[in-house]
Scaffold this motif. Structure first.
Motif, PDB file in Angstrom:
ATOM      1  N   LYS A  36     140.230  90.266  23.831  1.00 22.19           N
ATOM      2  CA  LYS A  36     139.122  90.778  24.637  1.00 22.19           C
ATOM      3  C   LYS A  36     138.671  92.082  23.985  1.00 22.19           C
ATOM      4  O   LYS A  36     139.489  92.958  23.705  1.00 22.19           O
ATOM      5  N   HIS A  87     134.230  91.043  26.361  1.00 26.81           N
ATOM      6  CA  HIS A  87     133.987  89.637  26.027  1.00 26.81           C
ATOM      7  C   HIS A  87     135.093  89.107  25.123  1.00 26.81           C
ATOM      8  O   HIS A  87     135.898  89.848  24.565  1.00 26.81           O
ATOM      9  N   ASP A  88     135.103  87.780  24.993  1.00 32.31           N
ATOM     10  CA  ASP A  88     136.132  87.104  24.207  1.00 32.31           C
ATOM     11  C   ASP A  88     135.789  87.131  22.723  1.00 32.31           C
ATOM     12  O   ASP A  88     134.617  87.048  22.330  1.00 32.31           O
ATOM     13  N   THR A 133     141.964  94.982  28.795  1.00 29.98           N
ATOM     14  CA  THR A 133     142.106  94.205  30.026  1.00 29.98           C
ATOM     15  C   THR A 133     142.621  95.047  31.191  1.00 29.98           C
ATOM     16  O   THR A 133     142.906  94.517  32.258  1.00 29.98           O
ATOM     17  N   THR A 139     145.141  88.638  23.617  1.00 34.70           N
ATOM     18  CA  THR A 139     145.493  87.749  24.718  1.00 34.70           C
ATOM     19  C   THR A 139     146.313  86.544  24.268  1.00 34.70           C
ATOM     20  O   THR A 139     147.057  85.974  25.055  1.00 34.70           O
TER      21      THR A 139
END
Length: 358
Positions: A148, A169-170, A283, A342
C-alpha cells in the motif's frame, strides 16, 4: 555496532575511492519504478505545456530524489515513444489522478541519536532467529510483492500551488529470478492491466543478484557503498544514498534469509543512523523506526518495525525540517511518501497471483 572512530569512513575506503561512475548499472526495483514514474510525470508536464516557473521538484508527484542515469532515461523515453500504454482513463493525457485529498501529516517521533545501531542489532537478531520467511526462487519463478503506497506533492493549477496527497492505493510488482522480466500494476500510474518491467539489464535487487551478495556485514557495506557511488544522484550525500539503497532491498525486494541480518548490521555502520520511538506505516500500524536524515532536503527516511516482533512493516519519508528552498510548500510533519508491505511470495509465472500457485 558503530564503526570504530579509528577506522576510515566507508566513503574513504580505497575500494570506494577508486570507483568511477559508469553509464549503466542495475538499480533497485523500487527505484526503477520511481524513475519511470518521475520521467512520465515530466513528460506529461511537457505535453500539457507547463509554463510555470515552479521548480521541477514541485511539479513532480514523485519527490524521492531519483538516481536517474542517462541510459535509464533514454530507455524509458524510448518506451514512451514506442507506444507503451502506461496510463488509463482520467485527464486528457490518459492519467487517472489520485491526489484528491489534503496533505498527509504525522506526529514526528522522538529521536534517539545513539539508538539506531542498538535497534538494528536487535532487529538483525530477530531476523536471524527461528524460522525465517526468506524465499528460495527457482528458474522461471517470479517474486511477487504487494504493498500500500501514497505520496504527497505540490500541485500547481492556474499559478496557485497547493500540497495534495494521493489516495492510499495498491501497488503490485512481479520480478523474474534474473530481474530481466516483470510487471507492475499501480492505480494512477498504470492501466488496470499494468505495464511491463522487462529490460535487458537485471536490477540489482533481482534474486539472482541478491544471493551473490556477501553476508559478512563489512564486505556487504563496502559493496553497497561501491554501488551507491556509481549510481547516486550527485545532490544526495553518499551515506544517505547507501542507506536508501538498503531500504530499497528491504521493501520492493525479497532478500534471501541469510542476507537480511547482514543488511541490518551493515546499515548500523552507516554514520547518522538513529532510532525513532514511534512511526506509522501506510496502513496505520504503529512501530519503531530506524531512520536517517538528509539535511539538504530536511527529509527523514524511516524503516518501520513492529514494536514486539521487530518484523519489517514498511518505510516512509517525512519532512522533519523546513526545506532549504524557501519556495517549497512542503512543511515539517508532512509524509512525503509512505509504503507498507502487505504480501511477499514466490509464484510460478509473471502476473500470477499467490492464490493461483499450485
Amino acid at each position: 555496532m558503530n564503526a570504530s572512530p579509528s577506522q576510515p569512513h566507508p566513503a574513504e575506503w580505497p575500494e570506494t575511492q577508486q570507483l568511477r561512475d559508469t553509464g549503466e548499472r542495475g538499480l533497485p526495483a523500487g527505484r526503477h519504478a520511481f524513475h519511470k514514474e518521475h520521467l512520465m510525470a515530466q513528460i506529461r508536464d511537457d505535453i500539457r505545456g507547463t509554463t510555470s516557473n515552479t521548480p521541477a521538484r514541485q511539479r513532480s508527484p514523485f519527490l524521492r530524489k531519483p538516481i536517474l542515469l542517462p541510459a535509464v532515461a533514454c530507455a524509458l523515453a524510448g518506451a514512451v515513444v514506442g507506444g507503451f500504454a502506461l496510463y488509463g482513463g482520467g485527464d486528457g493525457d490518459g492519467t487517472t489522478p489520485l491526489a484528491t485529498g489534503p496533505a498527509l501529516t504525522t506526529q514526528l517521533g522522538s529521536v534517539d541519536a545513539k539508538g539506531g545501531p542498538q535497534l538494528l542489532d536487535r532487529v538483525s537478531l530477530a531476523a536471524g532467529s527461528g524460522d525465517t520467511d526468506g524465499p528460495v526462487v527457482r528458474d522461471g519463478q517470479f517474486l511477487y510483492i504487494a504493498s500500500k503506497v501514497a505520496s504527497t506533492y505540490p500541485r500547481t493549477v492556474d499559478d496557485k500551488t497547493t500540497v495534495v496527497s494521493e489516495k492510499l492505493h495498491d501497488r503490485q510488482v512481479w520480478e523474474s529470478q534474473d530481474g530481466k522480466d516483470g510487471w507492475l500494476i499501480e492505480a494512477g500510474q498504470t492501466s488496470d492491466e499494468g505495464m511491463t518491467l522487462a529490460g535487458p539489464h537485471a536490477s540489482s535487487s533481482a534474486y539472482d543478484n541478491l544471493v551473490k551478495l556477501p553476508t559478512d556485514p563489512d564486505a556487504l557495506l563496502k559493496k553497497i557503498y561501491q554501488d551507491a557511488r556509481a549510481n547516486k544522484d550527485k545532490e544526495v550525500p553518499l551515506d544517505q544514498a547507501a542507506f536508501v539503497a538498503i531500504g530499497d532491498l528491504l521493501t520492493e525486494s525479497y532478500p534471501p534469509a541469510k542476507l537480511v541480518p547482514a543488511l541490518y548490521k551493515a546499515a548500523a555502520k552507516i554514520p547518522g543512523v538513529v532510532a525513532v520511538d514511534d512511526a506509522t506505516d501506510a496502513t496505520g500500524r504503529h512501530g519503531i523506526a530506524v531512520a536517517r536524515m538528509e539535511d539538504q532536503s530536511g527529509q527523514r527516511e524511516e524503516w518501520i518495525f513492529d514494536k514486539k516482533s521487530l518484523k519489517f512493516l514498511g518505510e516512509r519519508t517525512v519532512q522533519v525540517k523546513p526545506s532549504p528552498d524557501k519556495n517549497d510548500p512542503i512543511k515539517p510533519g508532512t509524509v512525503v511518501h509512505t509504503s507498507a508491505i502487505t504480501q511477499r511470495a514466490v509464484v510460478d509465472g509473471n502476473k500470477q497471483m499467490p492464490s493461483q500457485a499450485g
